[in-house]
Design an enzyme around this catalytic site. Structure first.
Site, short mmCIF file in Angstrom:
data_model
loop_
_atom_site.label_atom_id
_atom_site.label_comp_id
_atom_site.label_asym_id
_atom_site.label_seq_id
_atom_site.Cartn_x
_atom_site.Cartn_y
_atom_site.Cartn_z
N GLY A 173 48.92 -11.84 42.12
CA GLY A 173 47.49 -12.01 42.36
C GLY A 173 47.10 -13.11 43.33
N SER A 174 48.02 -13.54 44.18
CA SER A 174 47.64 -14.62 45.10
C SER A 174 46.60 -14.16 46.12
CB SER A 174 48.87 -15.20 45.80
OG SER A 174 49.41 -14.31 46.74
N HIS A 187 49.52 -5.00 53.73
CA HIS A 187 50.94 -4.69 53.72
C HIS A 187 51.68 -5.80 54.46
CE1 HIS A 187 54.53 -2.24 53.65
NE2 HIS A 187 54.74 -2.61 54.90
C1 GRF Z 1 51.69 -9.13 49.12
O1 GRF Z 1 52.85 -9.47 49.83
C2 GRF Z 1 51.04 -7.94 49.75
O2 GRF Z 1 51.19 -7.89 51.14
C3 GRF Z 1 51.77 -6.80 49.12
O3 GRF Z 1 51.98 -7.20 47.79
C4 GRF Z 1 52.01 -8.61 47.74
C5 GRF Z 1 50.99 -9.03 46.73
O4 GRF Z 1 51.05 -10.40 46.44
N1 GRF Z 1 51.01 -5.58 49.23
P1 GRF Z 1 49.99 -11.06 45.47
O5 GRF Z 1 50.08 -10.33 44.14
O6 GRF Z 1 48.62 -10.90 46.09
O7 GRF Z 1 50.38 -12.49 45.35
#
Ligand code: GRF
Length: 206
Positions: free
Chosen positions: A12-13, A103
């Site tokens: 969820g960052s 992505h």
């Molecule tokens: C990110 O690297 C995004 O590009 C991919 O999944 C990851 C999600 O990271 N689709 P977070 O959960 O938002 O930290």
């Protein structure tokens, strides 16, 4: 409502980055009960729902339940942020033009998983992330914005992922803001931003 519903499966960052940027998020929905992103939502007093994909016998049934939850919040935008499920064509069609994803590669190169390892294995000198509209063609929808990162000779997949992620946190909230402000125009599969904001961030050589 001029708000986004965020779908996630993990950390969820990117959700946190949206909240830090003041993006109005009406709900967070996860297919994983213990996803850390749900705790981020709870801390921000945002409704958090779980729709466990394992409870459904088909992708269609899962996507139907997901859509009912989403529609209950009436969002303008559905933002995927690390949502680790392939969506059915019916779901993608239902939210056509208002379903967006980030992505971790410069699409159209490296769709799919393990993008950072693959970038290093190919020896590319530039890497990054892409915000795109979601279509039935996995990781190939119209590109809204990209952020570039220079690849260092001593990079590991982890170090590269960390630098890309910090760029994701800039570019994704920016793109969502454009969408919610009604500034994104899609013509012939190409996206432009009314007002000419730059859709390329970087490259960042730091
Ligand atoms: C990110 O690297 C995004 O590009 C991919 O999944 C990851 C999600 O990271 N689709 P977070 O959960 O938002 O930290």
């Amino acid at each position: 409502m001029n708000r986004a519903v965020v779908l996630l499966s993990g950390r969820g960052s990117n959700l946190q980055a949206m909240l830090d940027a003041g993006i109005p998020v009406s709900a967070v929905i996860s297919n994983v009960a213990g996803a850390a992103g749900l705790a981020i939502a709870a801390k921000a007093s945002i409704p958090a729902k779980v729709v466990p994909h394992k409870d459904f016998s088909s992708r269609e049934a899962f996507d139907g339940a997901l859509a009912r939850e989403i529609d209950g919040f009436g969002p303008k935008l559905v933002a995927l942020a690390g949502f680790m499920r392939v969506l059915t064509p019916g779901f993608v069609q239902r939210y056509a033009g208002r379903l967006i994803n980030i992505h971790p590669s410069l699409l159209p190169v490296f769709p799919g998983l393990n993008t950072h390892q693959r970038a290093l294995a190919e020896g590319v000198k530039i890497h990054g992330c892409t915000v795109h509209f979601v279509t039935a063609d996995l990781d190939h929808g119209p590109i809204v914005a990209q952020a570039a990162v220079a690849v260092r000779p001593d990079d590991t997949a982890e170090s590269l992922a960390a630098r890309v992620l910090s760029r994701e946190h800039i570019v994704y909230p920016r793109a969502i803001r454009w969408f919610l402000d009604g500034r994104l125009v899609v013509e012939n599969g190409l996206v432009r931003v009314e007002g000419n904001d730059a859709q390329l961030f970087g490259p960042d050589s730091t």
